[in-house]
Motif scaffolding. Structure first.
Motif, PDB file in Angstrom:
ATOM      1  N   CYS A  17      43.067  52.246  42.591  1.00 35.81           N
ATOM      2  CA  CYS A  17      42.729  51.300  43.458  1.00 35.81           C
ATOM      3  C   CYS A  17      42.560  50.081  43.003  1.00 35.81           C
ATOM      4  O   CYS A  17      42.994  48.931  43.747  1.00 35.81           O
ATOM      5  CB  CYS A  17      41.362  51.697  44.252  1.00 35.81           C
ATOM      6  SG  CYS A  17      40.533  50.907  45.395  1.00 35.81           S
ATOM      7  N   ALA A  18      42.181  49.631  41.810  1.00 30.30           N
ATOM      8  CA  ALA A  18      42.157  48.393  41.029  1.00 30.30           C
ATOM      9  C   ALA A  18      43.442  47.843  41.221  1.00 30.30           C
ATOM     10  O   ALA A  18      43.786  46.753  41.259  1.00 30.30           O
ATOM     11  CB  ALA A  18      41.602  48.600  39.776  1.00 30.30           C
ATOM     12  N   GLU A  19      44.754  48.622  40.822  1.00 26.56           N
ATOM     13  CA  GLU A  19      45.895  48.063  40.649  1.00 26.56           C
ATOM     14  C   GLU A  19      46.561  47.736  42.049  1.00 26.56           C
ATOM     15  O   GLU A  19      47.200  46.813  42.359  1.00 26.56           O
ATOM     16  CB  GLU A  19      46.632  49.207  40.231  1.00 26.56           C
ATOM     17  CG  GLU A  19      46.731  49.611  38.760  1.00 26.56           C
ATOM     18  CD  GLU A  19      47.634  50.851  38.059  1.00 26.56           C
ATOM     19  OE1 GLU A  19      48.400  51.327  39.079  1.00 26.56           O
ATOM     20  OE2 GLU A  19      47.462  51.095  36.896  1.00 26.56           O
ATOM     21  N   ALA A  20      46.180  48.531  43.056  1.00 29.55           N
ATOM     22  CA  ALA A  20      46.542  48.264  44.366  1.00 29.55           C
ATOM     23  C   ALA A  20      45.839  47.031  44.948  1.00 29.55           C
ATOM     24  O   ALA A  20      46.560  46.107  45.604  1.00 29.55           O
ATOM     25  CB  ALA A  20      46.094  49.202  45.321  1.00 29.55           C
ATOM     26  N   CYS A  21      44.667  46.559  44.526  1.00 26.44           N
ATOM     27  CA  CYS A  21      43.826  45.560  44.778  1.00 26.44           C
ATOM     28  C   CYS A  21      44.378  44.280  44.223  1.00 26.44           C
ATOM     29  O   CYS A  21      44.408  43.340  44.872  1.00 26.44           O
ATOM     30  CB  CYS A  21      42.308  45.740  44.417  1.00 26.44           C
ATOM     31  SG  CYS A  21      41.525  46.727  45.471  1.00 26.44           S
ATOM     32  N   ARG A  22      44.633  44.288  43.035  1.00 21.70           N
ATOM     33  CA  ARG A  22      45.459  43.302  42.168  1.00 21.70           C
ATOM     34  C   ARG A  22      46.619  42.947  42.799  1.00 21.70           C
ATOM     35  O   ARG A  22      46.802  41.780  42.957  1.00 21.70           O
ATOM     36  CB  ARG A  22      45.601  43.526  40.675  1.00 21.70           C
ATOM     37  CG  ARG A  22      44.141  43.920  39.877  1.00 21.70           C
ATOM     38  CD  ARG A  22      43.549  42.489  39.801  1.00 21.70           C
ATOM     39  NE  ARG A  22      42.305  42.858  39.184  1.00 21.70           N
ATOM     40  CZ  ARG A  22      41.308  41.862  39.062  1.00 21.70           C
ATOM     41  NH1 ARG A  22      41.248  40.839  39.786  1.00 21.70           N
ATOM     42  NH2 ARG A  22      40.300  41.999  38.328  1.00 21.70           N
ATOM     43  N   ARG A  23      47.537  43.920  43.211  1.00 18.20           N
ATOM     44  CA  ARG A  23      48.769  43.631  43.918  1.00 18.20           C
ATOM     45  C   ARG A  23      48.566  42.842  45.171  1.00 18.20           C
ATOM     46  O   ARG A  23      49.249  41.824  45.375  1.00 18.20           O
ATOM     47  CB  ARG A  23      49.577  44.885  43.917  1.00 18.20           C
ATOM     48  CG  ARG A  23      50.821  44.621  44.844  1.00 18.20           C
ATOM     49  CD  ARG A  23      51.689  45.802  44.862  1.00 18.20           C
ATOM     50  NE  ARG A  23      52.807  45.796  45.812  1.00 18.20           N
ATOM     51  CZ  ARG A  23      52.968  46.341  46.931  1.00 18.20           C
ATOM     52  NH1 ARG A  23      51.836  46.935  47.371  1.00 18.20           N
ATOM     53  NH2 ARG A  23      53.949  45.886  47.599  1.00 18.20           N
ATOM     54  N   CYS A  24      47.681  43.247  45.956  1.00 13.80           N
ATOM     55  CA  CYS A  24      47.208  42.635  47.370  1.00 13.80           C
ATOM     56  C   CYS A  24      46.592  41.115  47.141  1.00 13.80           C
ATOM     57  O   CYS A  24      47.140  40.232  47.510  1.00 13.80           O
ATOM     58  CB  CYS A  24      46.458  43.570  47.980  1.00 13.80           C
ATOM     59  SG  CYS A  24      46.285  42.876  49.793  1.00 13.80           S
ATOM     60  N   GLU A  25      45.819  41.148  45.936  1.00 15.21           N
ATOM     61  CA  GLU A  25      45.477  39.843  45.700  1.00 15.21           C
ATOM     62  C   GLU A  25      46.503  38.838  45.303  1.00 15.21           C
ATOM     63  O   GLU A  25      46.621  37.663  45.815  1.00 15.21           O
ATOM     64  CB  GLU A  25      44.362  40.084  44.171  1.00 15.21           C
ATOM     65  CG  GLU A  25      43.726  38.851  43.927  1.00 15.21           C
ATOM     66  CD  GLU A  25      43.028  39.011  42.605  1.00 15.21           C
ATOM     67  OE1 GLU A  25      42.489  37.833  42.063  1.00 15.21           O
ATOM     68  OE2 GLU A  25      42.919  40.077  42.087  1.00 15.21           O
ATOM     69  N   THR A  26      47.389  39.161  44.473  1.00 12.47           N
ATOM     70  CA  THR A  26      48.628  38.356  43.873  1.00 12.47           C
ATOM     71  C   THR A  26      49.350  38.073  45.063  1.00 12.47           C
ATOM     72  O   THR A  26      49.772  36.640  45.530  1.00 12.47           O
ATOM     73  CB  THR A  26      49.220  39.150  42.974  1.00 12.47           C
ATOM     74  OG1 THR A  26      48.504  39.370  41.835  1.00 12.47           O
ATOM     75  CG2 THR A  26      50.333  38.156  42.464  1.00 12.47           C
ATOM     76  N   ALA A  27      49.676  39.067  46.136  1.00  5.39           N
ATOM     77  CA  ALA A  27      50.593  38.752  47.375  1.00  5.39           C
ATOM     78  C   ALA A  27      49.912  37.674  48.133  1.00  5.39           C
ATOM     79  O   ALA A  27      50.475  36.881  48.797  1.00  5.39           O
ATOM     80  CB  ALA A  27      50.818  40.172  48.166  1.00  5.39           C
ATOM     81  N   CYS A  28      48.581  37.776  48.512  1.00  4.79           N
ATOM     82  CA  CYS A  28      47.920  36.965  49.406  1.00  4.79           C
ATOM     83  C   CYS A  28      47.870  35.368  48.528  1.00  4.79           C
ATOM     84  O   CYS A  28      48.280  34.520  49.437  1.00  4.79           O
ATOM     85  CB  CYS A  28      46.409  37.183  49.644  1.00  4.79           C
ATOM     86  SG  CYS A  28      46.271  38.795  50.670  1.00  4.79           S
TER      87      CYS A  28
END
Length: 135
Positions: A116-127
């Motif tokens: 979950c942390a990895e997916a959140c970091r990916r989304c954070e970066t994409a935003c």
């Protein structure tokens, strides 16, 4: 992302100066993050130490809701308002950062929190990257 990019490519009006690749990546990251956060929160509910996971569960739920909303807003372009897009991207970035930080605290004990942390970091970066293209 085949259908996602196909939909963006077939949009009948000009999407303006928005970076279509970054837009597609951000939409995909938002929906993936929402799903992963939902699953992580559910997995946290199954842990023996569920009371100790309350903040993680709440953060997962908040992040999932914000990511879903962000993905939906980014998918609509008729009457596009860059100010709304910037605001929702910032909210999503903040929610993903908070969720990643919370899940990282449990990542050594719970594999679902690491994912979950990895997916959140990916989304954070994409935003963040999409917002930077909006000016």
């Amino acid at each position: 992302m085949t259908h996602l990019t196909s939909m963006l490519d077939t949009y009948p009006k000009d999407l303006g100066s928005i970076d279509r690749q970054k837009l597609a990546e951000c939409i995909a990251a938002c929906f993936e993050c929402a799903q992963v956060c939902t699953a992580c929160g559910d997995a946290c509910l199954s842990e023996d130490m569920v009371a100790e996971m309350a903040k993680c569960i709440r953060t997962d739920a908040d992040c999932a809701d914000i990511c879903t909303t962000t993905g939906r807003v980014l998918s609509r372009h008729t009457g596009y308002d860059a100010n709304i897009t910037r605001a929702i991207l910032l909210a999503c970035e903040v929610a993903c950062k908070a969720c990643a930080e919370e899940c990282e605290q449990h990542a050594d004990m719970h594999e679902h929190c690491r994912i979950c942390a990895e997916a959140c970091r990916r989304c954070e970066t994409a935003c963040r990257e999409l917002a930077a293209t909006l000016g």
